[in-house]
Design an enzyme around this catalytic site. Sequence first.
Site, PDB file in Angstrom:
ATOM      1  N   GLU A  28       1.862  -0.238  -5.073  1.00 45.85           N
ATOM      2  CA  GLU A  28       0.964   0.988  -5.399  1.00 45.85           C
ATOM      3  C   GLU A  28       1.907   2.077  -5.106  1.00 45.85           C
ATOM      4  O   GLU A  28       2.489   2.553  -4.156  1.00 45.85           O
ATOM      5  CB  GLU A  28      -0.142   1.044  -4.218  1.00 45.85           C
ATOM      6  CG  GLU A  28      -1.072   2.338  -4.683  1.00 45.85           C
ATOM      7  CD  GLU A  28      -1.895   2.495  -3.481  1.00 45.85           C
ATOM      8  OE1 GLU A  28      -2.963   3.372  -3.943  1.00 45.85           O
ATOM      9  OE2 GLU A  28      -1.773   2.301  -2.283  1.00 45.85           O
ATOM     10  N   ASP A  39       0.724  -1.120   0.113  1.00 43.55           N
ATOM     11  CA  ASP A  39       0.016   0.084   0.177  1.00 43.55           C
ATOM     12  C   ASP A  39       0.819   1.265  -0.103  1.00 43.55           C
ATOM     13  O   ASP A  39       1.914   1.550   0.793  1.00 43.55           O
ATOM     14  CB  ASP A  39      -0.698  -0.031   1.151  1.00 43.55           C
ATOM     15  CG  ASP A  39      -2.049   0.998   1.357  1.00 43.55           C
ATOM     16  OD1 ASP A  39      -2.796   0.849   0.536  1.00 43.55           O
ATOM     17  OD2 ASP A  39      -1.945   2.128   2.086  1.00 43.55           O
TER      18      ASP A  39
HETATM   19  C1  NOJ Z   1      -4.498   2.942  -0.901  1.00 44.34           C
HETATM   20  C2  NOJ Z   1      -5.338   2.255  -0.668  1.00 44.34           C
HETATM   21  O1  NOJ Z   1      -5.621   1.645  -2.024  1.00 44.34           O
HETATM   22  C3  NOJ Z   1      -6.544   2.929  -0.213  1.00 44.34           C
HETATM   23  O2  NOJ Z   1      -7.805   2.124  -0.157  1.00 44.34           O
HETATM   24  C4  NOJ Z   1      -6.301   3.505   1.186  1.00 44.34           C
HETATM   25  O3  NOJ Z   1      -7.319   4.095   1.496  1.00 44.34           O
HETATM   26  C5  NOJ Z   1      -4.934   4.291   1.187  1.00 44.34           C
HETATM   27  N1  NOJ Z   1      -3.970   3.534   0.547  1.00 44.34           N
HETATM   28  C6  NOJ Z   1      -4.700   4.368   2.777  1.00 44.34           C
HETATM   29  O4  NOJ Z   1      -4.191   3.085   3.069  1.00 44.34           O
END
Ligand code: NOJ
Length: 548
Positions: free
Chosen positions: A278, A208
């Site tokens: 990500e 993440d």
């Molecule tokens: C990215 C995640 O995909 C999202 O759903 C989340 O709210 C934020 N990061 C914070 O962790």
Amino acid sequence: MTFDSQSSAEPWWQRAVIYQIYPRSFRDSNGDGIGDLAGIVEQSDYLSEMLGVDAVWLSPFYPSPMADFGYDVANYTDVDPIFGDLATFDELVAQAHRRGIHVIIDWIPNHTSDQHPWFQASRLSRDNPKRDWYIWADAKPDGSLPNNWLSVFGGPAWTWDQRTEQYYLHTFLDRQPDLNWSNPDVQAAMFDTLRFWLERGVDGFRIDVAHHIMKDPELRDNPPNPHPGFLLHKAFGEYDSQVHLYDKAHPEVHRVFRELRRLLDSYSVERPRVAVAEIHEFDLSLWASYYGAHLDELHMPFNFGLLRAPWTAQGVRAVVDGLEAAVPAGAWPNYVVGNHDEPRIATRIGPARARIAMMLLLTLRGTPTLYYGDELGMRDVPIPPEQVQDPWEQNVPGLGLGRDPQRTPMQWNGNPHAGFCPPDVTPWLPVAADYELVNVVAERDDQRSMLSLTRQLLRLRRISQALTAGAYHPVDGVPNTCFVYLRQWDSQRVLVALNFSGEQQMLHLSEPAHGSVAISTHLDREGPVDLTDFSLRGHEGCLIELAE
Ligand code: NOJ
Ligand code: CA
């Protein structure tokens, strides 16, 4: 079709199609209106037999107060009772592995929940041993915030803690304090959580907001954004008023990724484990740097280019060509058209064009990620204000940033609540109004459905070395509303011709001049065609096998 199935030397994640499951919304096994791990286990055959995907990515299932639906983790090494327990997780992995499906889990290193025992200790006193595990800062002499950093979810990224009279940093909600990755103890503890799951048999991690973990140690102010408009793939409101130079992506992050990679590699001796991350970075050379100078960091930084491409043949081709040029030699590309943070593709571009998007996603060079329900053509579900769950929508209502519409229950059948949960139970988010038409059972029996298209594309991809591993060559000299490319492995060649317009378009290709349609997005034609004079109907894509 005469595609050959070939054994290959590539690691599984290069050949794989990754299917993203948002556990809350996939299948409720125990009738509380919330999807759970046992629900995923129940649907193992759907994943393997119906779809034939090679990997699942599970969004978080850890113990959590659910302020951000699990992206606020209170314990990295357990399962929230809402989702099940560790035994159910083990069963999920066993059932998946038995079917040749790899399991990738979400790992959230940038922040914990404010309920995590580490933060609970950290906030007790300034001299607590865990104090430095988070990012604390004094107010400026005039009492104002330590700097101008903003939370992605709206408002300042700093919250005042009365007890110890300092601010703590949170890139997201105030209930998601950022960990201090420059403290080696934090890294050691977080790497232990990776070991825990690797030893339980997981095949990889989706990391993440990976590049957010390292920030400017001097906590300098971000400069204002000199350009009107947005910075990433969509407008984020006030967050777009700054260039996020200092609040993320400090170069030290590469050291952490190299060490993380060494950890994964030590487990990969047994079988390959993967790090998918990500990373919202649209400067392609910066984006590519996350593979590592020696390909020694992340296996795949997510490529979100298609989320911001104008949905035209030229716009999409520019993203693909740009990516092909940017991916370092020896590194592997990937494509994303949807996830739990984005409006669904069928809503963004409409159902007819979503079929083109599915053909595109499953025929480009690189690992595709397929968001649950997109194989059915599920669309965003409008959520009445009183039913909003997403904290982002609650913080900054009305900007279209809320993510509930794309997180609604999976549509399994025509029964009440689309078979997601028992009829007498209220699902945590409303089910789409069109569920009686758009669901697995109805589409399984309809030979022209989106599900049938997805299944056939997945099958063709699985058995085609050209589609999984072949080179990508764009084809010029076609109408500018068409995107045409070749995928080639050795003498095996496949042509993909996509018409992004609603009108018929003619292709006049001389090389290749002949081929055989393996599948059309309309699912109504197959067989030999003359490519010197080949007509694509409006919103039609064709996958054409070329003679060897
Ligand atoms: C990215 C995640 O995909 C999202 O759903 C989340 O709210 C934020 N990061 C914070 O962790
Ligand atoms: Ca449940």
